[in-house]
Each structure stands twice: as structure tokens, then as C-alpha cells.
Design a protein around this motif. Structure first.
Motif, mmCIF file in Angstrom:
data_model
loop_
_atom_site.group_PDB
_atom_site.id
_atom_site.type_symbol
_atom_site.label_atom_id
_atom_site.label_comp_id
_atom_site.label_asym_id
_atom_site.label_seq_id
_atom_site.Cartn_x
_atom_site.Cartn_y
_atom_site.Cartn_z
ATOM 1 N N THR A 1 40.829 -56.628 -55.352
ATOM 2 C CA THR A 1 41.448 -57.882 -55.800
ATOM 3 C C THR A 1 42.955 -57.701 -55.969
ATOM 4 O O THR A 1 43.755 -58.541 -55.529
ATOM 5 C CB THR A 1 40.826 -58.317 -57.143
ATOM 6 N N PRO B 1 44.377 -63.310 -48.505
ATOM 7 C CA PRO B 1 43.118 -63.799 -49.074
ATOM 8 C C PRO B 1 42.152 -62.642 -49.297
ATOM 9 O O PRO B 1 42.125 -61.693 -48.505
ATOM 10 C CB PRO B 1 42.582 -64.769 -48.013
ATOM 11 N N VAL B 2 41.382 -62.714 -50.377
ATOM 12 C CA VAL B 2 40.435 -61.647 -50.725
ATOM 13 C C VAL B 2 39.018 -62.191 -50.669
ATOM 14 O O VAL B 2 38.718 -63.227 -51.271
ATOM 15 C CB VAL B 2 40.719 -61.095 -52.142
ATOM 16 N N LEU B 3 38.156 -61.489 -49.945
ATOM 17 C CA LEU B 3 36.735 -61.834 -49.905
ATOM 18 C C LEU B 3 36.000 -60.619 -50.452
ATOM 19 O O LEU B 3 35.902 -59.586 -49.796
ATOM 20 C CB LEU B 3 36.318 -62.148 -48.464
ATOM 21 N N ASN B 4 35.506 -60.754 -51.675
ATOM 22 C CA ASN B 4 34.985 -59.597 -52.387
ATOM 23 C C ASN B 4 33.466 -59.507 -52.369
ATOM 24 O O ASN B 4 32.783 -60.521 -52.421
ATOM 25 C CB ASN B 4 35.422 -59.662 -53.852
ATOM 26 N N LEU B 5 32.972 -58.290 -52.365
ATOM 27 C CA LEU B 5 31.568 -57.977 -52.608
ATOM 28 C C LEU B 5 30.638 -58.625 -51.600
ATOM 29 O O LEU B 5 29.606 -59.189 -51.951
ATOM 30 C CB LEU B 5 31.187 -58.386 -54.040
ATOM 31 N N ARG C 1 27.881 -63.515 -50.582
ATOM 32 C CA ARG C 1 27.781 -62.542 -51.672
ATOM 33 C C ARG C 1 26.814 -63.020 -52.729
ATOM 34 O O ARG C 1 26.648 -64.228 -52.944
ATOM 35 C CB ARG C 1 29.152 -62.267 -52.276
ATOM 36 N N GLU D 1 27.110 -67.039 -53.134
ATOM 37 C CA GLU D 1 28.252 -67.805 -52.639
ATOM 38 C C GLU D 1 28.522 -67.472 -51.190
ATOM 39 O O GLU D 1 28.337 -66.332 -50.759
ATOM 40 C CB GLU D 1 29.518 -67.470 -53.442
ATOM 41 N N ARG D 2 28.968 -68.472 -50.438
ATOM 42 C CA ARG D 2 29.518 -68.233 -49.107
ATOM 43 C C ARG D 2 30.982 -68.607 -49.166
ATOM 44 O O ARG D 2 31.339 -69.697 -49.604
ATOM 45 C CB ARG D 2 28.781 -69.055 -48.042
ATOM 46 N N LEU D 3 31.812 -67.661 -48.739
ATOM 47 C CA LEU D 3 33.255 -67.861 -48.802
ATOM 48 C C LEU D 3 33.842 -67.532 -47.441
ATOM 49 O O LEU D 3 33.322 -66.668 -46.727
ATOM 50 C CB LEU D 3 33.876 -66.922 -49.845
ATOM 51 N N SER D 4 34.911 -68.201 -47.096
ATOM 52 C CA SER D 4 35.572 -67.843 -45.848
ATOM 53 C C SER D 4 37.077 -67.820 -46.031
ATOM 54 O O SER D 4 37.614 -68.470 -46.935
ATOM 55 C CB SER D 4 35.181 -68.818 -44.740
ATOM 56 N N GLY D 5 37.725 -67.034 -45.212
ATOM 57 C CA GLY D 5 39.182 -66.957 -45.255
ATOM 58 C C GLY D 5 39.696 -66.478 -43.911
ATOM 59 O O GLY D 5 38.991 -65.780 -43.181
ATOM 60 N N PRO D 6 40.926 -66.860 -43.575
ATOM 61 C CA PRO D 6 41.498 -66.455 -42.284
ATOM 62 C C PRO D 6 41.995 -65.017 -42.314
ATOM 63 O O PRO D 6 42.373 -64.506 -43.361
ATOM 64 C CB PRO D 6 42.680 -67.420 -42.126
#
Lengths: 275, 325
Positions: free
Chosen positions: A141, A150-154, A174, A181-186
Motif C-alpha cells: 500500500t 493504483p494499488v490492487l491488494n491481496l 479478493r 471484492e472485484r477491483l480493477s485498475g490500469p
């Protein structure tokens, strides 16, 4: 696809771990690559391999670089990473780094990633979910915060979208603290993966042999252009006051079950007022 | 010491978990206690906070580029972290306390980064020493105790469950809820979906339970006996990582799963690999049931039964039910 894995050299959890002069003892014979970083390396290797298979990059393109902050003993961790198939190993070593806290560690790793990025763009930084000595889980983090990425953790599951290079999106799933959760980032981004994300590969014979003599690059704080005041004891925002071994537990009471084991267990709990 | 302000994160604000009550108890020992929430607390929650001496609940009103952040997104670490940092600036608070969870650790790190504050993860105790916050931690699978002082003006600390016995304040107060604006930095991360697992078991949460019964490979997939003993004891149920990866149980105890430090931990059919021990060795009393007399878990336990868990656990459950009745 150029990926940096930030890894840590830690005392083997199967050994007797301890402190001396309020610092973690790091005996050369008992240190190892943080086991959870193998999941990070595996994730990075698979992403590069998938890029090659899809034809997005050539069969010899793509790179996985492992960077660690450690003394020379930490080469053990990089050799292990070489065995798994990473292309480059960088050790950031400096006497001024001793006693670094989470922030100092993140600042140094961020500087190393920036330096690697000056050579050629970095698409992704991958870490494990925790280092098994400190178990803080906050460096990924902080690394993202330092780098402004952008941080996509765990992540338990990692999917890299097939869009244009300019807008490639990483999506993770995660499961933490009872929440999915579903997260996305470029890209470029920082990604941390859990030990459920993959099964790290076993090193092949050829890689084991090659790992012995592969070059390890050693960088100092000056190489990174980093002010020593941000890291080490000088930059730490906490000060360890004491470290004391806990008293050993008393000899356990062991009952072999001959039909009354459950009653004995219940009796132990009740007579010790634990129910 | 009494003029210190301590902020405690209340997220979600629809219930007050035991771990939060423990934080409020610890916080009262350090100074004046105020809470930070990401949504409006319910009437019941406010009453409970009042009983624990919380005078003010600061309800964050986060916005990004003028657009309010609503719904599930409010619980994202970036939003929680920004809200905590803004709350510290608003109240001039000295300490921020959060329960130890993966999401809270992320929020704590972001808040500390924004504030230039010292950060302690997973403290087991907190005290004041000459105006500095000193945190105690139990490390290396519960085999060492360390203490560290925070050297910055503001301390952000996550505290592990069961670090204190929750105690209401001597006199209850009536908390006031006050909104405050939070500017959340633009983020490239998108929340696609968020699903909170509904817990219908009626058992206490694993990370907060006073008693934990955990099952491993030795269950061979049948958690019936583990659940039966847990229910006789009012305990939480957990698994070893192996058992969880087999799909036999959801949540597992271990250094990458849930770290527990209950009054009583009972491990059944768990050999006690270093990974597992790292997640439970700080437990006060450790009981093991294993058919293998050489299982490493016997080295760290207080009481053990060498035997088949399918025989031992139901018998123990029946005996406890009988003697409790």
C-alpha cells in the motif's frame, strides 16, 4: 511486459527466531526468501508467459526483476528467485538502511522501482501478501502511495485485460475479512497476491545450476539518489524499546484416548474455569 | 494525558463489534475518545458508543472532485484512509485506533502516509510513557514480546482482538454526530463488485471469539465434530490452511489467514505447521486433539488428547453440555 517483484529476505519460520539488541537476528544460515514472495514471483512469471503465449510480445520479450532490501546475506533470497526463473536480481544494500520502518522500506523500494523504470518502463510491481517476519502487510500500500500508482491488494485471482497497451486493465478478486471484492485498475499498478493466488513452481535443474552464478546487482542509497534520512533508524517513526522472549509454556498434560479422552478434555476446560 | 484526543474507527457503523468495544476501552485509558464513521450510526450503535464514553461521532462526507462517494465505495481503504486523515486534521487528534484486519491495515497505512504519522500494526497493548504512545506487540508466533514508542506527533495503530476486556465507561454520555467533509484523491481503482458474506451460523466471529475450535486435515473433510464441540462451548469455528484450500471450511487460522489470540484455542486434526502456529500461538490456553502423538502442535499446547477427533470431540461436547446444564 516488465514486472518488478519486491521481495524480502527473512528468517526461516521453521527456525528459532529472535532479537538481539532490539533488532531481528538474521543469521546467514537461517535466512530465506520470504515464502509468500514465491506467490508474487509466480504471478509475475505467469503474466509474462501469458503475454508471450498470446503473441502480444515476442518469445524472448518480457522481464521479471526481483528487488530486495537486505545485506549481502540476502543474496540467498535472490538466488532462490533465480531458481524460479526471474531474469534479474537487485539488492539494495546500505548501512544507513538498518532499522528502517514500513515507510523507510517503501521509500527505498519505490526509489528502486523508479530507477528500474528509468532503464525501461515498468508495467507492474508485484509483492506477496506479507513478510513472514513482520506480518505488517502495509508495504505494498505504501509503495503504491510513494509511486503514485493504483494499488490492487491481496488478490486471490488476477486477470489482465487484452486492451490496448495505453489502457490495459488489471482486475483482481479478493476475499478478505468476510468480504469478496472485484477491483480493477490500469497499468502501471502495484499488485499484491495472497498464498491462495497460485501454486509456486518447483525450480528446474537447469535454473538451479544457472542461479548459482547469475549476477546480482548491488545498489546503494547513493545509486538510488535517495536521502539517507528517509530510511533506516534516522527516518523511522517508531523506536523499538525492548524485545523479550516469552516464558516457555509449562509441560503439557497429555492424555491418550482409551474411551475417556473427550471427558478428560471437558474436565480440563471445566476445572480451569475456561468454559 | 487527559487532553489527548483518540479517534476510533467505526466501520461499519451499523453495529459495534466486540473488537471496537475493546478499542474504545483502550482509548479511554489514553485520552478523550471520539469515533469516526463512514455512514450514519444507528440509534442502538449511538447508545452503545455513549455507554463507552464516546462524546462525538465524526461522520465523514467523502467526495471526489465534488461528487459524493456513496454506497460500497465508502468502505474502500482509500476512502477510509482519507477520512481518518481528515478527521485527525479536523480534531487535532493524537492517536487513531483501528481493529487489525486486512482492510483496516490498508486504511491505516494510507492515513499514516498522508499524515506523516508513525504506524504500528497489530498491537496487543497500548500505554502512555512520558507523553509518547508505547505499543506492545507479540511477534514470531507469540514467542517474543516487543515494545515500541511512536516518535511522531500522531500515532496510527491497529490493535488485535482480545487485547483488552471491553469495559463501559463509569458514566454514559450522549454522543453527538457531526458531519465533516473529506476530499478523496482521484483514484484509478474501480470497485466492480462488493459482497459481504452473511454469517448465519450464530457463532461469534473467528477473529474476535473467546474460544476457537479449529479443524485440519485430520477431519478428512467432516467438520461435524468440530462444529459440535464449538457449539457446546459457544465458540467460533476455524480451519487450517490445508483444510480451507481443500474447500472444507471457509476461514482459516494462520499467519496469512485469521490471526487469533483467544482465551482457549482447540486444534483438532491439525499437526501444527509453522504457518498455522503463527496464527494461533498467542492464544492463552492451547488444547490439541490429534491421532499422531508426534504432531508438532503437542510441543506448544497446554493440554492434549492423543486420539481420533471423531470420538473425542463429540464426547467432550456431550460432557460439557451435561455439566453446564
Amino acid at each position: 511486459m516488465r514486472i518488478v517483484v519486491a521481495a524480502k529476505y527473512v528468517p526461516d519460520i521453521a527456525t528459532e527466531r529472535g532479537f538481539q539488541d532490539r533488532r531481528v537476528v538474521r543469521d546467514p544460515g537461517e535466512g530465506t526468501l520470504n515464502e509468500l514472495d514465491e506467490n508474487a514471483i509466480e504471478a509475475a512469471l505467469r503474466l509474462v508467459e501469458a503475454e508471450r503465449e498470446s503473441g502480444r510480445i515476442g518469445p524472448d520479450d518480457g522481464e521479471v526483476i526481483v528487488v530486495t532490501m537486505a545485506g549481502p546475506d540476502g543474496d540467498v533470497a535472490l538466488r532462490k528467485a533465480f531458481q524460479l526463473g526471474v531474469d534479474r536480481g537487485i539488492r539494495v544494500s546500505d548501512d544507513a538502511l538498518a532499522g528502517s520502518d514500513y515507510f523507510g522500506t517503501a521509500a527505498v523500494l519505490a526509489a528502486a522501482v523508479r530507477r528500474i523504470g528509468e532503464q525501461a518502463p515498468v508495467d507492474l510491481v508485484v509483492t506477496g501478501m506479507a513478510a513472514l517476519d513482520g506480518l505488517g502487510s502495509v508495504v505494498p500500500t505504501l509503495l503504491g502511495a510513494e509511486l503514485g500508482l493504483p494499488v490492487l491488494n491481496l488478490a486471490k485471482k488476477v486477470e489482465l485485460g487484452s486492451g490496448d497497451d495505453a489502457e490495459r486493465v488489471l482486475t483482481i478478486t479478493r476475499e478478505i475479512d468476510g468480504v469478496t471484492e472485484r477491483l480493477s485498475g490500469p497499468l502501471p499498478a502495484v499488485l499484491s497476491v495472497t498464498d491462495a493466488a497460485n501454486q509456486p513452481r518447483f525450480p528446474g535443474f537447469k535454473l538451479i545450476m544457472a542461479a548459482r552464478t547469475k549476477e546480482i546487482e548491488a545498489w546503494s542509497l547513493a545509486d538510488l539518489g535517495l536521502d539517507p534520512a528517509v530510511a533506516g533508524t534516522a527516518g523511522a517513526r517508531t523506536e523499538t524499546l525492548s524485545a523479550t522472549p516469552r516464558p516457555e509454556r509449562a509441560e503439557p498434560e497429555i492424555v491418550t484416548d482409551k474411551g475417556e479422552g473427550g471427558v478428560a478434555l471437558a474436565d480440563f476446560l471445566i476445572r480451569n474455569d475456561l468454559v | 494525558m487527559t487532553n489527548r484526543t483518540v479517534l476510533v474507527l467505526l466501520d461499519p457503523a451499523t453495529e459495534v463489534r466486540t473488537s471496537v468495544l475493546e478499542l474504545l476501552t483502550i482509548a479511554r485509558g489514553l485520552g478523550r475518545v471520539e469515533a469516526v464513521a463512514l455512514e450514519a450510526p444507528t440509534v442502538e450503535v449511538l447508545a452503545q458508543l455513549g455507554a463507552y464514553g464516546v462524546e462525538t461521532v465524526h461522520q465523514a462526507e467523502p467526495a471526489r472532485d465534488g461528487t459524493p462517494v456513496v454506497g460500497d465505495e465508502r468502505h474502500l481503504p482509500a476512502v477510509v484512509g482519507a477520512s481518518l486523515a481528515a478527521a485527525v486534521r479536523l480534531t487535532d487528534a493524537d492517536v487513531v485506533l483501528l481493529p487489525t484486519s486486512f482492510a483496516a491495515k490498508e486504511a491505516a497505512a494510507l492515513a499514516a502516509h498522508a499524515l506523516g504519522a508513525g504506524l504500528v500494526i497489530d498491537a496487543a497493548s497500548l500505554r502512555d510513557e512520558d507523553g509518547r504512545i508505547v505499543a506492545g506487540k507479540r511477534v514470531f508466533a507469540g514467542s517474543w514480546d516487543t515494545e515500541c514508542a511512536v516518535t511522531t506527533d500522531v500515532a496510527v495503530v491497529t490493535v488485535r482482538a482480545n487485547s483488552a476486556v471491553a469495559q463501559p465507561a463509569e458514566a454514559a454520555v450522549e454522543p453527538v454526530t457531526e458531519g465533516f467533509a473529506v476530499e478523496v484523491a482521484p483514484s484509478a481503482v474501480t470497485l466492480l463488485s462488493r459482497e459481504v458474506k452473511a454469517d448465519t451460523s450464530g457463532r461469534p466471529p473467528l477473529d474476535q471469539a473467546a474460544i476457537v475450535v479449529a479443524g485440519g486435515r485430520g477431519t478428512e473433510g467432516d467438520f461435524g465434530p468440530v462444529e459440535e464441540l464449538a457449539d457446546a462451548l459457544g465458540a467460533a469455528v476455524g480451519a487450517s490452511r490445508d483444510a480451507a484450500f481443500e474447500g472444507w471450511w471457509d476461514s482459516y487460522v494462520g499467519q496469512t489467514g485469521v490471526t487469533v489470540a483467544p482465551r482457549v484455542y482447540i486444534g483438532a486434526g491439525i499437526s501444527g505447521a509453522p504457518h498455522h502456529r503463527g496464527g494461533m500461538q498467542a492464544s492463552q490456553v492451547i488444547v490439541a486433539v490429534n491421532s499422531d502423538p508426534e504432531a508438532p502442535i503437542f510441543e506448544i499446547c497446554d493440554f492434549a488428547v492423543v486420539g481420533q477427533l471423531a470420538d473425542v470431540l463429540p464426547q467432550a461436547a456431550a460432557e460439557i453440555r451435561k455439566r453446564k446444564a
